[in-house]
Design a protein around this motif. Sequence first.
Motif, PDB file in Angstrom:
ATOM      1  N   ASP A 403     -15.288  38.623 -14.951  1.00  0.00           N
ATOM      2  CA  ASP A 403     -14.773  39.371 -16.097  1.00  0.00           C
ATOM      3  C   ASP A 403     -15.189  40.830 -16.018  1.00  0.00           C
ATOM      4  O   ASP A 403     -14.406  41.732 -16.299  1.00  0.00           O
ATOM      5  N   ARG A 406     -13.224  42.917 -13.751  1.00  0.00           N
ATOM      6  CA  ARG A 406     -11.860  43.186 -14.183  1.00  0.00           C
ATOM      7  C   ARG A 406     -11.823  44.226 -15.306  1.00  0.00           C
ATOM      8  O   ARG A 406     -10.765  44.735 -15.643  1.00  0.00           O
TER       9      ARG A 406
ATOM     10  N   TYR B  40      -8.855  26.629 -16.322  1.00  0.00           N
ATOM     11  CA  TYR B  40      -9.152  27.470 -17.485  1.00  0.00           C
ATOM     12  C   TYR B  40      -8.594  26.787 -18.714  1.00  0.00           C
ATOM     13  O   TYR B  40      -7.462  26.341 -18.718  1.00  0.00           O
ATOM     14  N   MET B  42      -7.752  27.264 -22.656  1.00  0.00           N
ATOM     15  CA  MET B  42      -7.611  28.214 -23.755  1.00  0.00           C
ATOM     16  C   MET B  42      -6.999  27.465 -24.920  1.00  0.00           C
ATOM     17  O   MET B  42      -5.818  27.139 -24.891  1.00  0.00           O
ATOM     18  N   VAL B  47      -4.935  25.770 -17.843  1.00  0.00           N
ATOM     19  CA  VAL B  47      -4.330  26.420 -16.686  1.00  0.00           C
ATOM     20  C   VAL B  47      -5.094  25.971 -15.453  1.00  0.00           C
ATOM     21  O   VAL B  47      -6.305  26.181 -15.358  1.00  0.00           O
ATOM     22  N   ALA B  49      -5.839  26.882 -12.220  1.00  0.00           N
ATOM     23  CA  ALA B  49      -5.737  28.002 -11.287  1.00  0.00           C
ATOM     24  C   ALA B  49      -5.950  27.511  -9.856  1.00  0.00           C
ATOM     25  O   ALA B  49      -5.385  28.058  -8.912  1.00  0.00           O
ATOM     26  N   PRO B  68       2.812  33.895  -4.933  1.00  0.00           N
ATOM     27  CA  PRO B  68       3.271  34.687  -6.075  1.00  0.00           C
ATOM     28  C   PRO B  68       2.137  34.977  -7.047  1.00  0.00           C
ATOM     29  O   PRO B  68       1.083  34.345  -6.995  1.00  0.00           O
ATOM     30  N   SER B  69       2.400  35.907  -7.916  1.00  0.00           N
ATOM     31  CA  SER B  69       1.400  36.287  -8.909  1.00  0.00           C
ATOM     32  C   SER B  69       1.043  35.073  -9.775  1.00  0.00           C
ATOM     33  O   SER B  69       1.919  34.324 -10.185  1.00  0.00           O
ATOM     34  N   GLY B  70      -0.246  34.905 -10.011  1.00  0.00           N
ATOM     35  CA  GLY B  70      -0.696  33.799 -10.851  1.00  0.00           C
ATOM     36  C   GLY B  70      -0.830  32.489 -10.101  1.00  0.00           C
ATOM     37  O   GLY B  70      -1.117  31.451 -10.702  1.00  0.00           O
ATOM     38  N   SER B  71      -0.682  32.533  -8.776  1.00  0.00           N
ATOM     39  CA  SER B  71      -0.738  31.286  -8.019  1.00  0.00           C
ATOM     40  C   SER B  71      -2.179  30.851  -7.710  1.00  0.00           C
ATOM     41  O   SER B  71      -2.396  29.763  -7.203  1.00  0.00           O
ATOM     42  N   GLY B  72      -3.129  31.698  -8.013  1.00  0.00           N
ATOM     43  CA  GLY B  72      -4.529  31.302  -7.860  1.00  0.00           C
ATOM     44  C   GLY B  72      -5.245  31.935  -6.669  1.00  0.00           C
ATOM     45  O   GLY B  72      -6.343  31.513  -6.306  1.00  0.00           O
ATOM     46  N   LYS B  73      -4.657  32.991  -6.106  1.00  0.00           N
ATOM     47  CA  LYS B  73      -5.264  33.627  -4.930  1.00  0.00           C
ATOM     48  C   LYS B  73      -6.632  34.228  -5.248  1.00  0.00           C
ATOM     49  O   LYS B  73      -7.613  33.992  -4.553  1.00  0.00           O
ATOM     50  N   SER B  74      -6.643  35.002  -6.325  1.00  0.00           N
ATOM     51  CA  SER B  74      -7.910  35.656  -6.687  1.00  0.00           C
ATOM     52  C   SER B  74      -8.958  34.614  -7.077  1.00  0.00           C
ATOM     53  O   SER B  74     -10.144  34.757  -6.751  1.00  0.00           O
ATOM     54  N   THR B  75      -8.493  33.589  -7.771  1.00  0.00           N
ATOM     55  CA  THR B  75      -9.431  32.542  -8.176  1.00  0.00           C
ATOM     56  C   THR B  75     -10.057  31.894  -6.945  1.00  0.00           C
ATOM     57  O   THR B  75     -11.277  31.677  -6.888  1.00  0.00           O
ATOM     58  N   GLU B 196      -6.514  42.010  -2.167  1.00  0.00           N
ATOM     59  CA  GLU B 196      -5.517  43.084  -2.238  1.00  0.00           C
ATOM     60  C   GLU B 196      -6.127  44.410  -1.813  1.00  0.00           C
ATOM     61  O   GLU B 196      -5.938  45.423  -2.484  1.00  0.00           O
TER      62      GLU B 196
HETATM   63  N1  LIG Z   1     -10.367  34.265 -17.097  1.00  0.00           N
HETATM   64  C1  LIG Z   1      -9.228  33.569 -17.161  1.00  0.00           C
HETATM   65  N2  LIG Z   1      -8.947  32.893 -18.278  1.00  0.00           N
HETATM   66  C2  LIG Z   1      -7.816  32.145 -18.358  1.00  0.00           C
HETATM   67  N3  LIG Z   1      -6.949  32.026 -17.380  1.00  0.00           N
HETATM   68  C3  LIG Z   1      -7.155  32.681 -16.226  1.00  0.00           C
HETATM   69  C4  LIG Z   1      -8.324  33.485 -16.076  1.00  0.00           C
HETATM   70  N4  LIG Z   1      -8.310  34.013 -14.833  1.00  0.00           N
HETATM   71  C5  LIG Z   1      -7.176  33.562 -14.255  1.00  0.00           C
HETATM   72  N5  LIG Z   1      -6.500  32.780 -15.099  1.00  0.00           N
HETATM   73  C6  LIG Z   1      -5.229  32.100 -14.807  1.00  0.00           C
HETATM   74  O1  LIG Z   1      -5.354  31.429 -13.562  1.00  0.00           O
HETATM   75  C7  LIG Z   1      -4.179  31.563 -12.826  1.00  0.00           C
HETATM   76  C8  LIG Z   1      -4.502  32.127 -11.460  1.00  0.00           C
HETATM   77  O2  LIG Z   1      -4.919  33.452 -11.595  1.00  0.00           O
HETATM   78  P1  LIG Z   1      -5.289  34.370 -10.358  1.00  0.00           P
HETATM   79  O3  LIG Z   1      -5.884  35.621 -10.876  1.00  0.00           O
HETATM   80  O4  LIG Z   1      -6.080  33.596  -9.405  1.00  0.00           O
HETATM   81  O5  LIG Z   1      -3.855  34.678  -9.766  1.00  0.00           O
HETATM   82  P2  LIG Z   1      -3.466  35.549  -8.490  1.00  0.00           P
HETATM   83  O6  LIG Z   1      -2.814  34.618  -7.541  1.00  0.00           O
HETATM   84  O7  LIG Z   1      -4.643  36.303  -8.033  1.00  0.00           O
HETATM   85  O8  LIG Z   1      -2.390  36.507  -9.112  1.00  0.00           O
HETATM   86  P3  LIG Z   1      -2.117  38.056  -8.753  1.00  0.00           P
HETATM   87  O9  LIG Z   1      -1.319  38.077  -7.504  1.00  0.00           O
HETATM   88  O10 LIG Z   1      -1.310  38.545  -9.922  1.00  0.00           O
HETATM   89  O11 LIG Z   1      -3.418  38.730  -8.629  1.00  0.00           O
HETATM   90  C9  LIG Z   1      -3.264  32.430 -13.647  1.00  0.00           C
HETATM   91  O12 LIG Z   1      -2.296  31.585 -14.277  1.00  0.00           O
HETATM   92  C10 LIG Z   1      -4.130  33.088 -14.646  1.00  0.00           C
HETATM   93  O13 LIG Z   1      -3.430  33.243 -15.861  1.00  0.00           O
END
Ligand SMILES: Nc1ncnc2c1ncn2[C@@H]1O[C@H](COP(=O)(O)OP(=O)(O)OP(=O)(O)O)[C@@H](O)[C@H]1O
Lengths: 408, 259
Positions: A403, A406, B40, B42, B47, B49, B68-75, B196
């Motif tokens: 967090d 970010r 996650y 909420m 979700v 991830a 794609p965005s939101g697919s969980g890469k960063s996670t 990224e």
């Molecule tokens: N702190 C959080 N609380 C709730 N949901 C989260 C949190 N962090 C990520 N998510 C959810 O987990 C999923 C994966 O997020 P993540 O950031 O890993 O995506 P990403 O593949 O990195 O996307 P991007 O390409 O946009 O960076 C998303 O649906 C996001 O909404």
Amino acid sequence: MLHKLRSGLTTLGVLFGTSSVIAMLAIGEGASAQAQEQIKNMGSQNVIMRSVKPLEDQNQGSQTTRILSYGLTQEDRERVEVNFPSVGRVVPSRLVTQEARFEDRVITQPRIVATIPDWLTVSGREVSAGRFLTESDMSGAKNVCVLGTEVARDLFLFANPIGKRVKLGADYFDVIGTIEPRMRFDSDAPGAGEETTKELFIPLPTADNWFGNMNMSRRAGSFNAEEVELHELLIGVTNIDDVIGIANASREMLDRFHDDKDWEVVVPLELLAQAEKTKRIFNIVLGSIAGISLLVGGIGIMNVMLATVTERTREIGIRRALGAKRRDIVAQFLVETVVLSVGGGLFGVALGLLIPKIVQWYTDMPTLVTLEAPILAFTISAGIGVLFGIYPAWRASHMDPVDALRHE
Amino acid sequence: MRNDPSAVVGEAPLERILIRADSGSHADPVAEFRGVERVYRMGNQEVRALDHIDLVFRKGEYWSIIGPSGSGKSTMLNVLGCLDRPSKGLYELGGEDTGLLDDDALSELRSRRLGFIFQSYNLIPQLNVLDNIMVPLLYQSNPPKDGEERARHLAGRVGLQDRLDHRPRELSGGQMQRVAIARALVNDPDMILADEATGNLDSQTSREILNLFDELHKEGKTIVFVTHEAIVSERAERVLVMGDGRVCEIRETAKEPRA
Ligand SMILES: Nc1ncnc2c1ncn2[C@@H]1O[C@H](COP(=O)(O)OP(=O)(O)OP(=O)(O)O)[C@@H](O)[C@H]1O
Ligand SMILES: [Mg+2]
């Protein structure tokens, strides 16, 4: 320190808090030290009985001539000597109302004390030149006198008064000695513990012969006379543990034998205890007020640190990602708060030492900076920094690294 | 094996998914996911991830993660980097079960075994280049004595030997990212994680950064980088395609094998 101005302003809070603690304690200590010194000058082992003019009766106001007779008597003196065996010495004295004159110099209202040789030791004073009254002065009812510093200075300027003759009323007295002024407790403080009366001393029998018990005064056409046998009985108690007992017994005794309340018993030891109690309350009150200002300073620090932590959330995230442990983050922010508060504390101590000097300079109020005050104030200010820094630092260290990273 | 960099790999039809979670080479595993989930919550919404992921990253491998965005890469990268913990499943780093480690131990792991590179560089603004590079060493329990020497050497390597006492705000984006790369290398990590890393850079600068990655790979470093650009993902040897918290596909690019 990203924000010099903000840090500086925050530090001011602690600075003023610390300096007010020191200044307040210094003023409080000064006042009480002066009071205590004055009390000690009366002799902490003494019990002082004094004659007090009773409240005047309203219907006597029309009389143009009257003689008011009141106060301690030779009988009181004898009773003390007989009833209190542990009493060391009893010193009677009477005040004589006469002018003092040498050549063309006059003191209109000197404090002429007619007393006995023991007065010197019981009151704890010391001779500066010549000698004090002796037994032979008593038995011969000689016309001799001992001058206080002020009288000697006013009548003789810088000349040696011993051997000269001073005129008291209509009679001449040989000067046989001078005595030291009362000890001053702090030579910096003007007026502190200084002799305020223009004293001089003559043998009691001489006073009996020349002036009697009668003191006369003319006021607005009416003629007043006061008859007082003894103005003061100074009791030097041998054992300090007996002081309070003797004081109480004296009060009882005087109460029994005097119809009017024409006396008082002053016990320096009691006053001392009272003064100490007052001082403690005074210190607590002043200390609390100053403590509150320190508290406010601490809250200011906490406020700024919370803002700083929020502002630097990203940095915290970075450091955590790169391996900083929670305690590293705590340490980083705590060090910062302690630097702020200790900085404020140090300048506060400097200012706090300065304020009493300024106060003393402008108001003649005695002040006294004890060693504890700056140490106490500084410790509290540093402690407050730590105390109020803990929460912001804890918050910083418990952020979720993801967090925090970010955070914008 | 497709070799067309313009292909939209993230949207491969399901029936073509080929999952080879482990290269099966003989190199030691650096990081291993077994049934890893990251959920996650909420309110009463969930979700996923990361949704039940089995993966092995071996020493010296060069991975990209795309999707794609939101697919969980960063996670995925956060869990790999011990910044985040799985909600379920096992994550082993260097043979150690990270689920058994406390916060301090994870921090120590990060400072010793991992190098991070972020999209927004994440340099500390009040520190100069040299000090920024040395930050990971600051928090090691017994930091190397030659830290500063190492940092200088790495700064030279990324072409910033003349900027050692500059602050981040006096540098260009590309230069800041080079500082970040030097910082990621200073502790000689087991694995370099980049999210990224070229996302904020123009194509010329991106190419320079990716060339640096290639060089590091050739030196035997383990690298995992996230991107959303197919062309960029092709720089890696193994491309992990993610969709909706799952591994959709793992491909090996047709690159000449490293020497
Ligand atoms: N702190 C959080 N609380 C709730 N949901 C989260 C949190 N962090 C990520 N998510 C959810 O987990 C999923 C994966 O997020 P993540 O950031 O890993 O995506 P990403 O593949 O990195 O996307 P991007 O390409 O946009 O960076 C998303 O649906 C996001 O909404
Ligand atoms: Mg992402």
